[in-house]
Design an enzyme around this catalytic site. Structure first.
Site, PDB file in Angstrom:
ATOM      1  N   PHE A 190       4.762   6.845  -0.734  1.00  0.00           N
ATOM      2  CA  PHE A 190       5.997   6.086  -0.522  1.00  0.00           C
ATOM      3  C   PHE A 190       6.147   5.083  -1.663  1.00  0.00           C
ATOM      4  O   PHE A 190       5.348   5.060  -2.604  1.00  0.00           O
ATOM      5  CB  PHE A 190       5.944   5.396   0.850  1.00  0.00           C
ATOM      6  CG  PHE A 190       7.257   4.845   1.323  1.00  0.00           C
ATOM      7  CD1 PHE A 190       8.432   5.567   1.178  1.00  0.00           C
ATOM      8  CD2 PHE A 190       7.313   3.599   1.929  1.00  0.00           C
ATOM      9  CE1 PHE A 190       9.640   5.062   1.619  1.00  0.00           C
ATOM     10  CE2 PHE A 190       8.519   3.078   2.379  1.00  0.00           C
ATOM     11  CZ  PHE A 190       9.682   3.815   2.218  1.00  0.00           C
TER      12      PHE A 190
ATOM     13  N   THR B  85       0.810  -1.224   0.000  1.00  0.00           N
ATOM     14  CA  THR B  85       0.000   0.000   0.000  1.00  0.00           C
ATOM     15  C   THR B  85       0.840   1.271   0.000  1.00  0.00           C
ATOM     16  O   THR B  85       0.289   2.372   0.151  1.00  0.00           O
ATOM     17  CB  THR B  85      -0.906  -0.001   1.240  1.00  0.00           C
ATOM     18  OG1 THR B  85      -0.093  -0.165   2.419  1.00  0.00           O
ATOM     19  CG2 THR B  85      -1.913  -1.146   1.181  1.00  0.00           C
ATOM     20  N   GLU B  86       2.142   1.155  -0.184  1.00  0.00           N
ATOM     21  CA  GLU B  86       3.035   2.303  -0.035  1.00  0.00           C
ATOM     22  C   GLU B  86       2.662   3.480  -0.921  1.00  0.00           C
ATOM     23  O   GLU B  86       2.750   4.635  -0.499  1.00  0.00           O
ATOM     24  CB  GLU B  86       4.481   1.877  -0.327  1.00  0.00           C
ATOM     25  CG  GLU B  86       5.117   1.019   0.761  1.00  0.00           C
ATOM     26  CD  GLU B  86       4.866  -0.470   0.573  1.00  0.00           C
ATOM     27  OE1 GLU B  86       5.560  -1.275   1.228  1.00  0.00           O
ATOM     28  OE2 GLU B  86       3.974  -0.828  -0.235  1.00  0.00           O
ATOM     29  N   VAL B  87       2.269   3.217  -2.188  1.00  0.00           N
ATOM     30  CA  VAL B  87       2.005   4.332  -3.110  1.00  0.00           C
ATOM     31  C   VAL B  87       0.858   5.208  -2.632  1.00  0.00           C
ATOM     32  O   VAL B  87       0.760   6.377  -3.004  1.00  0.00           O
ATOM     33  CB  VAL B  87       1.717   3.816  -4.541  1.00  0.00           C
ATOM     34  CG1 VAL B  87       2.940   3.145  -5.122  1.00  0.00           C
ATOM     35  CG2 VAL B  87       0.504   2.889  -4.575  1.00  0.00           C
TER      36      VAL B  87
ATOM     37  N   ILE C 283       0.440   6.418   0.251  1.00  0.00           N
ATOM     38  CA  ILE C 283       0.902   7.454   1.177  1.00  0.00           C
ATOM     39  C   ILE C 283       2.139   8.170   0.628  1.00  0.00           C
ATOM     40  O   ILE C 283       2.887   8.793   1.372  1.00  0.00           O
ATOM     41  CB  ILE C 283       1.184   6.886   2.586  1.00  0.00           C
ATOM     42  CG1 ILE C 283       2.312   5.837   2.549  1.00  0.00           C
ATOM     43  CG2 ILE C 283      -0.063   6.301   3.198  1.00  0.00           C
ATOM     44  CD1 ILE C 283       2.840   5.451   3.930  1.00  0.00           C
TER      45      ILE C 283
END
Length: 257
Positions: free
Chosen positions: A139, A133-135, A137
């Site tokens: 990241f 799920t980084e993208v 936030i």
């Protein structure tokens, strides 16, 4: 060890994430404790298989929120050093000389999904969800991308990492991210059975060398890979485990590993 527990029984080391109130989220202390625990398991001659589990409703929710706030104050060198700690954890699990089985009884997100990715075998309950799920936030799933593309291929990796979507365990199994989906009332017993099978049905040296072969296959040309494989075959044939196993097979006996 901070944020985890460590126990050994019947040649199986169980490393358990133990921050249920934080959804077993990762911070610097937990990453350090995990590295220490895996190193301890690898060095212990009485340990043959490692199980990575978690207490609580989540397997691992990724980075701890307080930790994310702290990282915003880091300069580049501090962030680089911290990133290398997580890199080393993923690499050490991936290259551990002993099989690692992940027992996933809740969501595995971001860095937590990375832990599932680098395990040799991963079993999850149907209710578990997986996602990088980084993208979402701002990241990037940089470290895990190296392992994920190897594991499930570029196309599926692009889908998961670019969308940041959460997928159910059934989809994760279909993508090849995890080994199998197991009902919640059976998963502990199933993981235990698989760990015991590796302990009793396979040579420790053969498990180690097979892991090395798999890890190295993407780093060599076909010619170099085959040459290395031939040398490995020749070396393994001279190992006491191989001689013991072949002797038992010829005598129609089961070797004791």
């Amino acid at each position: 060890m901070s944020g985890i527990t460590y126990a050994v029984a019947d040649r199986i080391a169980t490393i358990t994430l133990n921050r249920p109130e934080k959804r077993n989220a990762l911070n610097g202390e937990v990453v350090h404790a995990l590295r220490k625990a895996f190193a301890q398991a690898e060095a212990d001659g009485q340990v043959k298989v490692v199980v990575l589990a978690a207490n609580g409703k989540a397997f691992c929710a990724g980075a701890d929120l307080d930790y994310l706030r702290q990282l915003q104050q880091f300069d580049f060198e501090e962030n680089y050093a911290d990133s290398r700690e997580l890199m080393q954890l993923f690499r050490e699990i991936y290259e551990l000389k002993k099989p690692v089985i992940a027992q996933i009884e809740g969501d595995a997100l971001a860095g937590g999904c990375g832990l599932a990715t680098v395990a040799d075998l991963s079993y999850a309950v149907p209710e578990a969800r997986f996602g990088y799920t980084e993208v979402k936030i701002g990241f990037v799933p940089a470290l895990v991308s190296v392992f994920l593309v190897r594991k499930i291929g570029e196309g599926r990796a692009r889908e998961l990492m670019l969308t940041g979507a959460l997928v159910p365990a059934e989809t994760a199994e279909r993508f090849g991210l995890i080994t199998a989906v197991v009902p919640a009332d059976r998963i502990a017993g199933h993981v235990r059975e698989m760990a015991e099978r590796l302990c009793t049905e396979a040579s420790a040296n053969s498990l180690m060398v097979t892991k090395q072969l798999i890890a190295n296959v993407f780093d060599t040309s076909l010619e170099d890979g085959l040459e290395a494989a031939a040398r490995t075959n020749a070396e393994t044939r001279r190992h006491p485990d191989c001689q013991k196993g072949i002797a038992a097979f010829l005598d129609k006996k089961k070797p004791e590993w």
